[in-house]
Write an enzyme that holds these catalytic residues in place. Structure first.
Site, mmCIF file in Angstrom:
data_model
loop_
_atom_site.group_PDB
_atom_site.id
_atom_site.type_symbol
_atom_site.label_atom_id
_atom_site.label_comp_id
_atom_site.label_asym_id
_atom_site.label_seq_id
_atom_site.Cartn_x
_atom_site.Cartn_y
_atom_site.Cartn_z
ATOM 1 N N GLY A 15 0.813 -1.230 0.000
ATOM 2 C CA GLY A 15 0.000 0.000 0.000
ATOM 3 C C GLY A 15 0.838 1.267 0.000
ATOM 4 N N ARG A 46 -1.810 -8.732 0.488
ATOM 5 C CA ARG A 46 -2.568 -9.704 -0.308
ATOM 6 C C ARG A 46 -2.032 -9.861 -1.726
ATOM 7 N NH1 ARG A 46 -8.401 -7.541 1.316
ATOM 8 N NH2 ARG A 46 -7.311 -5.730 0.566
ATOM 9 N N LEU A 182 3.686 13.275 16.543
ATOM 10 C CA LEU A 182 4.512 13.128 17.748
ATOM 11 C C LEU A 182 5.953 12.746 17.414
ATOM 12 C CD1 LEU A 182 2.039 11.366 20.178
ATOM 13 C CD2 LEU A 182 2.886 13.717 20.271
ATOM 14 N N HIS A 242 -3.620 15.167 15.237
ATOM 15 C CA HIS A 242 -2.351 15.894 15.145
ATOM 16 C C HIS A 242 -2.359 17.208 15.932
ATOM 17 C CE1 HIS A 242 -1.646 12.840 12.288
ATOM 18 N NE2 HIS A 242 -2.048 13.448 11.201
HETATM 19 C C1 BG6 Z 1 -2.230 12.586 7.632
HETATM 20 C C2 BG6 Z 1 -3.527 12.999 7.003
HETATM 21 O O1 BG6 Z 1 -2.458 12.057 8.903
HETATM 22 O O2 BG6 Z 1 -1.374 13.705 7.730
HETATM 23 C C3 BG6 Z 1 -3.288 13.648 5.655
HETATM 24 O O3 BG6 Z 1 -4.374 11.875 6.857
HETATM 25 C C4 BG6 Z 1 -2.275 14.761 5.757
HETATM 26 O O4 BG6 Z 1 -4.515 14.156 5.123
HETATM 27 C C5 BG6 Z 1 -1.026 14.296 6.495
HETATM 28 O O5 BG6 Z 1 -1.942 15.179 4.449
HETATM 29 C C6 BG6 Z 1 -0.068 15.436 6.756
HETATM 30 O O6 BG6 Z 1 1.133 14.944 7.248
HETATM 31 P P1 BG6 Z 1 2.477 15.759 7.054
HETATM 32 O O7 BG6 Z 1 3.494 14.934 7.756
HETATM 33 O O8 BG6 Z 1 2.708 15.872 5.589
HETATM 34 O O9 BG6 Z 1 2.260 17.096 7.680
#
Ligand code: BG6
Length: 480
Positions: A15, A46, A182, A242
């Protein structure tokens, strides 16, 4: 401490998450000699493929390091990565995986058996895979660890249900719930910035702070992910996890120690002071076609009448003694004008009467890109008059440090999980408290009680955003 001879199984190896995040992070740890010695990695999914096919699939994503070094490291890394196709819902398939692991373990000389299962999987198979692994791949006299990643349910109830199911199978100390924020350098830096600099921390309170904004902006939409996204929306995607994590690290009291439980006790405690968000403290938006870019609903996988927010500004109140009365505005949006994640702390205007037009202090922690911490403050303009110059104390990493590398969030987290350190993982009660804050407004939005305001792809968000944040005293005039 790091165990030797560890087997890491990446489930969902074919994936997107595995390809783009998990394997590149494992590669960097390998290249920097940070993985336990004799680590073996098994990709499991899979899709039918052999090792060669699998290596081709992941190779392009393994990039870091200078070229010659990287080529050699890549070859070495791929040698420790094998692939095993198998179902997610059949005991036979997991028995087969177990055999594969036993074979590797027999060849080795380790006294302990260490297995880490990283689930880069869609949520609908989490529980069934966790069950298959527990029944067939669990070693009684070894270290078994399972790493999972959001979405952990869709609201308080479904999260509890899912966590309850998992808990019947895996103990809390064996479970590592990832919130990849984190693992980010600047998020981890909050503990240092606050508790290694008493002058910073002692200014973080309602006597001095007027308002705080925690902002996540992305310049692209949900193209290609519409199906997933429409079920969740921006609040479940970004704020509930987040940005709440950033909020708790910013507002918690000083932990007794850096132990995982001491830190998470404080984080959970401060979130318990936050009441559920009120409808009047919510502004949601959905992007529309503009600037040659498609609107959210132009995606074929999105229902034409979707009320799913791709932008949200939410005001949270932390009713702890330290923070009572200070609004925390958590903003997140897709398809905006720039890529930026930051914390902006605006201090009160307390100099009126003495000075005219002296801007208030502001402390900005830029999480990404261009990692930096800067404090806007005022100095006297040199000369014979009493005039001010608004200036900055500035720690922009690129300008202040030479030869530094900011690790990817997943590198930090995988290493922590291998060391059995839970500090940067989400504890079950912490997850619960954060869902409690968001669940009522999520339900109100799902029921169509709160409507989206449309905004243009590539803009700063809905038009009423300025009024929304203006209500809480935020002034944009000195934003850089
Ligand atoms: C993911 C979200 O958890 O965090 C996404 O599902 C988002 O939609 C991503 O784009 C952002 O992560 P980063 O590390 O690019 O700020």
């Amino acid at each position: 401490a790091l165990q030797d001879e560890t087997i890491i199984v990446v489930l969902g190896a074919s994936g997107d998450l595995a390809k783009k995040k998990t394997f590149p992070a494992l590669f960097n740890l390998f290249r920097l000699n940070l993985l336990p010695k004799a680590t073996r990695i098994i990709g499991y999914a899979r899709t039918k493929m052999d090792n060669k096919g699998f290596h081709e699939k992941i190779a392009d994503f393994l990039k870091e390091g200078d070229k010659s070094e990287s080529k050699k490291a890549k070859e070495e890394f791929l040698k420790v990565c094998t692939y095993l196709p198998g179902a997610y819902d059949e005991d036979e398939a997991f028995k087969n995986l177990n055999k594969e692991m036993e074979k590797i373990e027999k060849e080795g000389s380790s006294k302990t058996t260490n297995r880490l299962f990283y689930m880069a999987l869609p949520p609908n198979v989490f529980t069934v895979v966790a069950g298959g692994l527990k029944r067939n791949c669990y070693v009684e006299d070894g270290n078994n660890r399972i790493v999972i990643e959001k979405p952990f349910g869709k609201d308080l109830e479904s999260s509890r249900e899912m966590m309850g199911e998992l808990k019947k199978l895996w103990k809390e100390e064996e479970t590592f719930r990832i919130d990849h924020y984190l693992g980010k350098e600047m998020v981890k830096n909050l503990l240092m910035l606050r508790f290694a600099n008493p002058f910073v921390d002692s200014g973080l309170n309602s006597n001095l702070v007027d308002n705080v904004q925690i902002t996540f902006k992305e310049p692209f939409g949900t193209e290609g992910r519409g199906g997933y996204f429409d079920e969740f929306g921006i609040i479940r995607d970004i704020q509930q996890n987040h940005l709440s994590q950033v909020l708790s690290l910013l507002t918690m009291e000083r932990p007794v120690s850096f132990s995982a439980e001491d830190i998470r006790n404080e984080k959970t405690k401060v979130l318990r002071y936050v009441p559920p968000i009120k409808e009047e403290d919510v502004l949601i938006g959905q992007y529309a076609a503009a600037n040659g870019k498609p609107g959210y609903k132009d995606d074929d996988t999105v229902p034409k009448d979707s009320n799913c927010p791709t932008f949200a500004a939410l005001t949270l109140w932390v009713n702890s003694p330290r923070w009572q009365g200070v609004p925390f505005i958590l903003k997140a949006g897709k398809a905006l004008d720039e890529a930026k994640v930051e914390i902006r702390i605006q201090y009160k205007e307390v100099t009126k009467g003495l000075f005219k037009d002296v801007p208030r202090n502001e402390l900005v922690i830029r999480i990404q890109p261009n990692e930096s911490i800067y404090l806007k403050f005022n100095a006297k303009k040199p000369g014979l008059q009493m005039e001010s110059i608004p200036t900055e104390l500035n720690m922009t990493y690129k300008e202040r440090l030479e030869d530094f590398r900011i690790p990817e969030a997943y590198e930090a987290l995988i290493l922590d999980a291998l060391q059995g350190d839970h500090s940067n993982f989400v504890r079950d009660d912490e997850l619960d408290v954060s869902w409690a804050i968001f669940t009522p407004i999520l339900h109100a939005i799902d029921q169509g009680k709160i409507k989206n305001e449309s905004y243009e792809y590539g803009s700063r968000g809905p038009q009423s955003l300025n009024n929304f944040i203006g209500r809480y005293g935020y002034r944009r005039d000195n934003e850089s």
